[in-house]
Design a protein around this motif. Structure first.
Motif: not given
Length: 748
Positions: A465-478
């Motif tokens: 769930a990488c990305g800035p805290w509160g915004k897991p932008i990388g969740f979809h790709d990962n």
């Protein structure tokens, strides 16, 4: 590329694969003489791949990752194993005389045909993006960020042990790079990267075969193949791995291979079926009934070592596969007889070290820490830490924030797993639980627990769930990080005791078919330019299934083996010859057209076109936006030596240059002919900020501007150096340190 160079590359490729394949067959016969059928072929594949990886690592360590050493070493290894080992350590178990082999009934034939059709459908789904990559070049973000730059650097320098960085925010130079070795091998052999766009199609086919082998010892190959096909057809894998250099599909192959080899070791030899599951020489129960699993005995220890090698190779491809590998480790220990448990664990861990220890050892020597992202309280880490340390969140970090599920996770799951994502996730949990609660014996329950542990490990995986805290932008790709655990969970479902009843097994098989059809039916997964229309695909699948059912090719194996082998050999030789001839024209078009203006990536194709005409040029790349387009700068023949510039510090730290003098000294030390300067990119946004390397270079008399692409999206400047730059000349710039960043924000 000349015809002679092309034919040389093809001959070298066949020589390496043939030599190591010959050695792998003999080594498998020596270690596992009683194995037959699909699992024996899988063991030979794992052995062959492991031999190739070890050969590339050893040669690359001493800077001999070159065409001639690779070919010579492969021939020596293959011939040494072929003539240095006896065919087997013991005679194969004889078959009962006068007993005809069992054959599949009509239901078994239909299930086999449908599963093979499903595999073909998934291959067709991946074909569109793959052909697009052959037209436009490999364009995946991670591919041109570090996968392909690392492979190109291996091929150009002949060295694989040095730590290479392509960014100052994420220290990807410490990532394991076994998958990149295969791309580097293709570059060395062919003189360009023409093999790279199609390499993941090979891993896809191998992963599907490994999924079949999960069920083959229990005559459930069609069902486990469907389980693998469902996962490999998911949008999150197709969109990231098809036609790219991403490593998820290769990692999935190794994990599933490790599990299949382990399960074959714990299944009694009398329960194992030959290819396709068409007969069961020593089993008394009806065909298709899952036999009770046995346990790891002394004769199965070589299989455990080989399974450990596969698990180690998985970790050497992607570190986030450590969760499934750990779950398998627990299963191996619990399913081994008491008297040999310590020996079995030693062989398993020894195999894992052989398969996956190289990159961890490289990091330990370079940094003092095999995993430089984690200090474990005592080990050194890069200082200052990369930005990755501040976005390295896992799904479990958001356990106390329920709104994340509706705002981020649910939409990403629907997009990444398809319309039936809830059903897929439920099956991934229910299947292992059924094995644990209702399993017919202890070993089936352990197998379910192993799969469930792998599923549980996924939410704990860093960067899930990488990305800035509160915004897991990388969740979809990962989401792709969970592909191996998901395949394990779906594949163990048929092992449960209630599924021994035929109608229940067929119901589960039908459910898998429905989930797969719902997944691949999404039009967004099919590129209309490269694949058949919807009705055409349906007709092709019907024809394939009909042909398989009517011709029953498995029945030829006993009736006409010599004729079958002759026809297969002639057909294979014809197809290979035709493929080599057609591929010659195709590779010329690929080299000419790749990374053309059709890609439309921020207009960077103009820079790529400029770099295509360079040969063996040394190019310094600066500015953290550079990772986005660095790989095509290697040129059409992948011969330019491109280095992302940064200041190295203790314990593997890698930061941007802070002064003009340090920048110019580094460029002079590297003897670079060109400097490509870009803006600094703010991670997780499209914001760009000032990066001073262009000013530090332009102000020197030795630098001449030769290319400029100025825009708000992708400012790029290229300078040609006529000689060394003068570090003392930085004084007239009015400052020698980096200026404060000012960002230009854009919507992501």
């Amino acid at each position: 590329m000349s015809t002679g160079r092309y034919l040389l590359g093809v001959a070298a490729l066949f020589c390496i694969l043939g030599s190591l394949g010959l050695g792998a067959v003999r080594l498998r016969a020596f270690l596992l003489p009683t194995w037959r059928g699909a699992c024996a072929r899988l063991a030979e594949l794992v052995i062959g791949v492991a031999l190739l990886v070890l050969m590339m690592e050893l040669l690359g360590t001493v800077s001999l990752f070159r065409l001639v050493p690779l070919v010579v070493a492969s021939v020596l290894i293959g011939l040494g194993l072929r003539f240095g080992l006896p065919a087997s350590r013991q005679a194969p178990e004889p078959r009962a005389s006068g007993r005809p082999g069992r054959r599949l009934d009509a239901g078994g034939v239909l299930m086999t045909g449908l599963s093979l059709a499903a595999a073909l459908a998934v291959l067709g789904e991946w074909l569109g993006p793959t052909l697009s990559a052959f037209d436009n070049g490999v364009l995946g973000q991670d591919s041109i960020w570090y996968h392909m730059p690392h492979a190109a650097s291996f091929a150009i320098t002949g060295n694989v042990s040095s730590v290479r960085f392509t960014d100052v925010d994420y220290l990807n130079g410490f990532y394991p790079a076994t998958a990149e070795l295969f791309h580097a091998l293709g570059i060395v052999l062919m003189g360009n990267d023409v093999l790279s766009p199609g390499l993941n199609m090979v891993w896809l086919a191998l992963a599907l075969f490994a999924a079949w082998c999960l069920g083959a010892p229990r005559r459930l190959g069609p069902t486990t193949l469907l389980a693998g096909a469902i996962v490999l057809a998911l949008p999150t894998l197709v969109n990231t791995n098809a036609g790219s250099a991403d490593t998820d599909v290769s990692g999935l192959f190794f994990v599933i291979s490790a599990m299949a080899l382990w399960l074959n070791a714990v299944t009694p030899a009398t329960a194992a079926a030959p290819p396709g599951g068409t007969e069961s020489p020593g089993a008394a129960e009806p065909v298709g009934t899952p036999p009770a699993l046995g346990g790891v005995r002394g004769g199965s220890l070589p299989a455990l070592f080989l399974a450990g090698v596969a698990a180690g190779l998985a970790i050497s491809v992607k570190l986030n596969l450590g969760g499934p590998a750990l779950a398998l480790t627990i299963g191996v220990i619990l399913t081994t007889q008491r008297g040999i448990r310590l020996r079995a664990a030693g062989l398993w861990f020894g195999g894992a070290v052989v398969g996956g220890g190289y990159w961890l050892l490289r990091n330990l020597i370079a940094v003092g820490n095999p995993l430089p992202w984690f200090s474990f309280g005592v080990l050194p880490t890069p200082q200052p830490p990369p930005l990755q340390q501040h976005t390295n969140y896992s799904i479990v970090n958001y356990a106390t924030y329920p709104r994340i599920l509706s705002d981020w996770f649910a939409p990403a799951l629907a997009k990444g797993l398809g319309p039936w994502w809830v059903i897929i996730l439920v099956l991934a949990v229910v299947g292992p639980l059924v094995c644990i609660v209702l399993g017919g014996n202890r070993l089936i329950r352990i197998t379910g627990a192993v799969a469930l542990l792998a599923v549980i490990a996924y939410p704990l995986t860093p960067l899930s769930a990488c990305g800035p805290w509160g915004k897991p932008i990388g969740f979809h790709d990962n989401l792709r990080y969970g592909a191996s655990a998901l395949t394990m969970a779906l594949a163990v479902t048929p092992l449960a005791l209630p599924l021994a009843r035929r109608y229940v097994r067929e119901l589960v098989f039908g459910g898998f078919v429905a989930v797969l059809v719902a997944t691949i039916a999404q039009q967004r997964l099919w590129n209309s330019r490269y694949v058949l229309t919807g009705p055409g695909r349906a007709a092709a699948l019907v024809l394939v299934v009909t042909a398989i059912v009517l011709l029953r090719p498995w029945s030829w194996l006993r009736a006409r083996p010599l004729l079958l082998r002759a026809l297969a050999g002639a057909g294979a030789a014809t197809l290979v010859g035709a493929g080599v001839a057609v591929a010659y024209t195709g590779q010329r078009d690929y080299v000419h057209d790749r990374y053309s203006d059709r890609t439309g990536l921020y207009g960077i194709h103009q820079l790529w076109h400029w770099a295509d005409h360079l040969r063996h040029a040394r190019i310094a790349l600066a500015g953290s936006f550079g990772w986005y387009f660095s790989y095509p700068v290697y040129g059409d023949l992948v011969s330019n030596h491109v280095v992302f510039m940064g200041q190295r510090g203790p314990h593997g730290s890698f930061t941007a240059f802070r002064s003009c003098q340090a920048w110019r000294r580094a460029v002079n030390t590297g003897h670079f002919r060109y400097v490509v300067a870009t803006a600094k990119r703010t991670m997780w946004t499209r914001a760009l900020s000032y990066s001073p390397e262009a000013d530090w270079t332009r102000s020197d008399p030795a630098a001449k501007p030769v290319f400029r692409h100025q825009s708000n999206v992708a400012p790029v400047q290229v300078f040609k150096l006529s000689g060394p730059m003068d570090p003392a000349g930085c004084a007239h710039l009015g400052g020698v340190t980096r200026r404060p960043a000012h960002a230009r924000s854009r919507h992501r």
